[in-house]
Scaffold this motif. Structure first.
Motif, PDB file in Angstrom:
ATOM      1  N   VAL A  12      -9.288  10.833   5.232  1.00  0.00           N
ATOM      2  CA  VAL A  12      -9.977   9.836   4.418  1.00  0.00           C
ATOM      3  C   VAL A  12      -9.128   9.433   3.220  1.00  0.00           C
ATOM      4  O   VAL A  12      -8.244  10.158   2.788  1.00  0.00           O
ATOM      5  CB  VAL A  12     -11.348  10.340   3.913  1.00  0.00           C
ATOM      6  CG1 VAL A  12     -12.299  10.626   5.066  1.00  0.00           C
ATOM      7  CG2 VAL A  12     -11.199  11.565   3.027  1.00  0.00           C
ATOM      8  N   CYS A  13      -9.443   8.261   2.697  1.00  0.00           N
ATOM      9  CA  CYS A  13      -8.869   7.806   1.436  1.00  0.00           C
ATOM     10  C   CYS A  13     -10.023   7.300   0.585  1.00  0.00           C
ATOM     11  O   CYS A  13     -11.140   7.114   1.068  1.00  0.00           O
ATOM     12  CB  CYS A  13      -7.831   6.712   1.666  1.00  0.00           C
ATOM     13  SG  CYS A  13      -8.504   5.218   2.388  1.00  0.00           S
ATOM     14  N   PHE A  14      -9.770   7.099  -0.681  1.00  0.00           N
ATOM     15  CA  PHE A  14     -10.800   6.602  -1.582  1.00  0.00           C
ATOM     16  C   PHE A  14     -10.510   5.157  -1.942  1.00  0.00           C
ATOM     17  O   PHE A  14      -9.364   4.758  -2.103  1.00  0.00           O
ATOM     18  CB  PHE A  14     -10.841   7.438  -2.867  1.00  0.00           C
ATOM     19  CG  PHE A  14     -11.422   8.795  -2.656  1.00  0.00           C
ATOM     20  CD1 PHE A  14     -12.790   8.979  -2.628  1.00  0.00           C
ATOM     21  CD2 PHE A  14     -10.599   9.891  -2.476  1.00  0.00           C
ATOM     22  CE1 PHE A  14     -13.326  10.236  -2.427  1.00  0.00           C
ATOM     23  CE2 PHE A  14     -11.122  11.148  -2.277  1.00  0.00           C
ATOM     24  CZ  PHE A  14     -12.501  11.318  -2.251  1.00  0.00           C
ATOM     25  N   ARG A  15     -11.564   4.396  -2.074  1.00  0.00           N
ATOM     26  CA  ARG A  15     -11.446   3.007  -2.503  1.00  0.00           C
ATOM     27  C   ARG A  15     -12.623   2.708  -3.422  1.00  0.00           C
ATOM     28  O   ARG A  15     -13.729   3.165  -3.185  1.00  0.00           O
ATOM     29  CB  ARG A  15     -11.473   2.069  -1.308  1.00  0.00           C
ATOM     30  CG  ARG A  15     -11.373   0.607  -1.739  1.00  0.00           C
ATOM     31  CD  ARG A  15     -11.386  -0.345  -0.596  1.00  0.00           C
ATOM     32  NE  ARG A  15     -10.187  -0.173   0.207  1.00  0.00           N
ATOM     33  CZ  ARG A  15     -10.081  -0.613   1.444  1.00  0.00           C
ATOM     34  NH1 ARG A  15     -11.091  -1.218   2.029  1.00  0.00           N
ATOM     35  NH2 ARG A  15      -8.970  -0.439   2.114  1.00  0.00           N
ATOM     36  N   LEU A  16     -12.358   1.936  -4.459  1.00  0.00           N
ATOM     37  CA  LEU A  16     -13.445   1.507  -5.339  1.00  0.00           C
ATOM     38  C   LEU A  16     -14.167   0.336  -4.691  1.00  0.00           C
ATOM     39  O   LEU A  16     -13.553  -0.657  -4.308  1.00  0.00           O
ATOM     40  CB  LEU A  16     -12.911   1.088  -6.704  1.00  0.00           C
ATOM     41  CG  LEU A  16     -12.479   2.209  -7.623  1.00  0.00           C
ATOM     42  CD1 LEU A  16     -11.908   1.637  -8.916  1.00  0.00           C
ATOM     43  CD2 LEU A  16     -13.646   3.129  -7.942  1.00  0.00           C
ATOM     44  N   VAL A  17     -15.475   0.467  -4.549  1.00  0.00           N
ATOM     45  CA  VAL A  17     -16.322  -0.603  -4.037  1.00  0.00           C
ATOM     46  C   VAL A  17     -17.457  -0.753  -5.042  1.00  0.00           C
ATOM     47  O   VAL A  17     -18.263   0.164  -5.213  1.00  0.00           O
ATOM     48  CB  VAL A  17     -16.875  -0.280  -2.632  1.00  0.00           C
ATOM     49  CG1 VAL A  17     -17.786  -1.388  -2.153  1.00  0.00           C
ATOM     50  CG2 VAL A  17     -15.737  -0.041  -1.652  1.00  0.00           C
ATOM     51  N   GLU A  18     -17.482  -1.888  -5.714  1.00  0.00           N
ATOM     52  CA  GLU A  18     -18.490  -2.139  -6.750  1.00  0.00           C
ATOM     53  C   GLU A  18     -18.552  -0.988  -7.754  1.00  0.00           C
ATOM     54  O   GLU A  18     -19.610  -0.433  -8.027  1.00  0.00           O
ATOM     55  CB  GLU A  18     -19.851  -2.394  -6.111  1.00  0.00           C
ATOM     56  CG  GLU A  18     -19.881  -3.632  -5.249  1.00  0.00           C
ATOM     57  CD  GLU A  18     -21.218  -3.851  -4.582  1.00  0.00           C
ATOM     58  OE1 GLU A  18     -22.178  -3.120  -4.882  1.00  0.00           O
ATOM     59  OE2 GLU A  18     -21.297  -4.761  -3.750  1.00  0.00           O
ATOM     60  N   SER A  19     -17.411  -0.594  -8.281  1.00  0.00           N
ATOM     61  CA  SER A  19     -17.267   0.443  -9.310  1.00  0.00           C
ATOM     62  C   SER A  19     -17.606   1.847  -8.841  1.00  0.00           C
ATOM     63  O   SER A  19     -17.730   2.752  -9.649  1.00  0.00           O
ATOM     64  CB  SER A  19     -18.120   0.111 -10.536  1.00  0.00           C
ATOM     65  OG  SER A  19     -17.773  -1.142 -11.044  1.00  0.00           O
ATOM     66  N   GLN A  20     -17.794   2.043  -7.557  1.00  0.00           N
ATOM     67  CA  GLN A  20     -18.065   3.380  -7.032  1.00  0.00           C
ATOM     68  C   GLN A  20     -16.975   3.754  -6.045  1.00  0.00           C
ATOM     69  O   GLN A  20     -16.487   2.913  -5.294  1.00  0.00           O
ATOM     70  CB  GLN A  20     -19.434   3.437  -6.343  1.00  0.00           C
ATOM     71  CG  GLN A  20     -20.577   3.217  -7.282  1.00  0.00           C
ATOM     72  CD  GLN A  20     -21.912   3.348  -6.562  1.00  0.00           C
ATOM     73  OE1 GLN A  20     -21.965   3.489  -5.347  1.00  0.00           O
ATOM     74  NE2 GLN A  20     -22.982   3.304  -7.317  1.00  0.00           N
ATOM     75  N   ARG A  21     -16.626   5.058  -6.075  1.00  0.00           N
ATOM     76  CA  ARG A  21     -15.621   5.541  -5.120  1.00  0.00           C
ATOM     77  C   ARG A  21     -16.285   5.816  -3.783  1.00  0.00           C
ATOM     78  O   ARG A  21     -17.307   6.482  -3.722  1.00  0.00           O
ATOM     79  CB  ARG A  21     -14.986   6.828  -5.637  1.00  0.00           C
ATOM     80  CG  ARG A  21     -14.000   6.588  -6.737  1.00  0.00           C
ATOM     81  CD  ARG A  21     -13.478   7.847  -7.357  1.00  0.00           C
ATOM     82  NE  ARG A  21     -13.357   8.985  -6.468  1.00  0.00           N
ATOM     83  CZ  ARG A  21     -12.277   9.739  -6.356  1.00  0.00           C
ATOM     84  NH1 ARG A  21     -11.226   9.487  -7.076  1.00  0.00           N
ATOM     85  NH2 ARG A  21     -12.251  10.772  -5.550  1.00  0.00           N
ATOM     86  N   GLU A 100       3.178   6.818   0.714  1.00  0.00           N
ATOM     87  CA  GLU A 100       4.352   6.129   0.171  1.00  0.00           C
ATOM     88  C   GLU A 100       4.001   4.722  -0.306  1.00  0.00           C
ATOM     89  O   GLU A 100       4.715   4.139  -1.106  1.00  0.00           O
ATOM     90  CB  GLU A 100       5.472   6.054   1.208  1.00  0.00           C
ATOM     91  CG  GLU A 100       6.175   7.362   1.414  1.00  0.00           C
ATOM     92  CD  GLU A 100       6.930   7.823   0.165  1.00  0.00           C
ATOM     93  OE1 GLU A 100       7.607   6.991  -0.474  1.00  0.00           O
ATOM     94  OE2 GLU A 100       6.835   9.024  -0.155  1.00  0.00           O
ATOM     95  N   CYS A 101       2.876   4.202   0.181  1.00  0.00           N
ATOM     96  CA  CYS A 101       2.399   2.871  -0.217  1.00  0.00           C
ATOM     97  C   CYS A 101       1.306   2.960  -1.281  1.00  0.00           C
ATOM     98  O   CYS A 101       0.607   1.986  -1.555  1.00  0.00           O
ATOM     99  CB  CYS A 101       1.872   2.119   1.003  1.00  0.00           C
ATOM    100  SG  CYS A 101       3.118   1.853   2.276  1.00  0.00           S
ATOM    101  N   GLY A 102       1.126   4.129  -1.863  1.00  0.00           N
ATOM    102  CA  GLY A 102       0.169   4.291  -2.942  1.00  0.00           C
ATOM    103  C   GLY A 102      -1.260   4.595  -2.522  1.00  0.00           C
ATOM    104  O   GLY A 102      -2.160   4.559  -3.361  1.00  0.00           O
ATOM    105  N   VAL A 103      -1.481   4.889  -1.257  1.00  0.00           N
ATOM    106  CA  VAL A 103      -2.827   5.219  -0.775  1.00  0.00           C
ATOM    107  C   VAL A 103      -2.928   6.733  -0.648  1.00  0.00           C
ATOM    108  O   VAL A 103      -2.273   7.329   0.206  1.00  0.00           O
ATOM    109  CB  VAL A 103      -3.116   4.547   0.589  1.00  0.00           C
ATOM    110  CG1 VAL A 103      -4.492   4.932   1.098  1.00  0.00           C
ATOM    111  CG2 VAL A 103      -2.975   3.037   0.477  1.00  0.00           C
ATOM    112  N   HIS A 104      -3.735   7.353  -1.503  1.00  0.00           N
ATOM    113  CA  HIS A 104      -3.905   8.806  -1.447  1.00  0.00           C
ATOM    114  C   HIS A 104      -4.818   9.163  -0.274  1.00  0.00           C
ATOM    115  O   HIS A 104      -5.872   8.558  -0.086  1.00  0.00           O
ATOM    116  CB  HIS A 104      -4.504   9.333  -2.745  1.00  0.00           C
ATOM    117  CG  HIS A 104      -4.793  10.794  -2.694  1.00  0.00           C
ATOM    118  ND1 HIS A 104      -3.787  11.743  -2.712  1.00  0.00           N
ATOM    119  CD2 HIS A 104      -5.955  11.470  -2.576  1.00  0.00           C
ATOM    120  CE1 HIS A 104      -4.333  12.948  -2.622  1.00  0.00           C
ATOM    121  NE2 HIS A 104      -5.651  12.803  -2.549  1.00  0.00           N
ATOM    122  N   VAL A 105      -4.415  10.165   0.495  1.00  0.00           N
ATOM    123  CA  VAL A 105      -5.159  10.576   1.692  1.00  0.00           C
ATOM    124  C   VAL A 105      -5.538  12.038   1.573  1.00  0.00           C
ATOM    125  O   VAL A 105      -4.727  12.863   1.144  1.00  0.00           O
ATOM    126  CB  VAL A 105      -4.293  10.353   2.963  1.00  0.00           C
ATOM    127  CG1 VAL A 105      -5.025  10.852   4.206  1.00  0.00           C
ATOM    128  CG2 VAL A 105      -3.919   8.891   3.100  1.00  0.00           C
TER     129      VAL A 105
END
Length: 133
Positions: A12-21, A100-105
């Motif tokens: 998994v990775c984290f993404r902000l969606v409407e100010s929530q992770r 390497e592209c800045g996406v933490h997994v």
């Protein structure tokens, strides 16, 4: 019932969606990596190659909830089965390229993924119930 020695794996990775992770599967993060200003060419090539490998070697789940469609009830989460060793190896390679592209997994494991609503030889989709993964 699951055997106690079976460990399922999810990336998994984290993404902000409407100010929530929110945790997202790695395939949902591919576009984010491609938009990265500092993404190395080798990482982008590897992401494309690995994605192509998965298109050829991993089925798309038929449904993600007991209702039969995503968005109804608790959506299920995809987990690799322990026997999917080549798939898990490819996901680790994808993890390296995405990072390497800045996406933490993160790599998650569990012995109890929840109520299984779909499965094939390599993966399963399970509704986690009240637990969070």
């Amino acid at each position: 019932m699951n055997k106690p020695d079976r460990v399922y794996v999810r990336f998994v990775c984290f993404r902000l969606v409407e100010s929530q992770r929110h945790r997202l599967g790695l395939f949902q993060a591919l576009d984010e990596a491609r938009r990265c200003d500092f993404a190395p060419a080798w990482a982008l090539r590897q992401i494309g190659q690995i994605y192509g490998w998965f298109k050829d070697n991993l089925a798309v789940p038929h449904h993600f909830s007991q209702g039969g469609w995503k968005g109804r009830g608790q959506p299920g989460l995809s987990w690799f089965k322990p026997v999917a060793t080549e798939h898990i190896k490819q996901m680790h390679q994808l993890k390296l390229a995405l990072e390497e592209c800045g996406v933490h997994v993160e790599v998650l494991t569990t012995r109890d993924p929840g109520d299984i609503v779909w499965q094939d030889e390599h993966q399963l989709v399970a509704e986690p119930g009240t637990r969070k993964f």
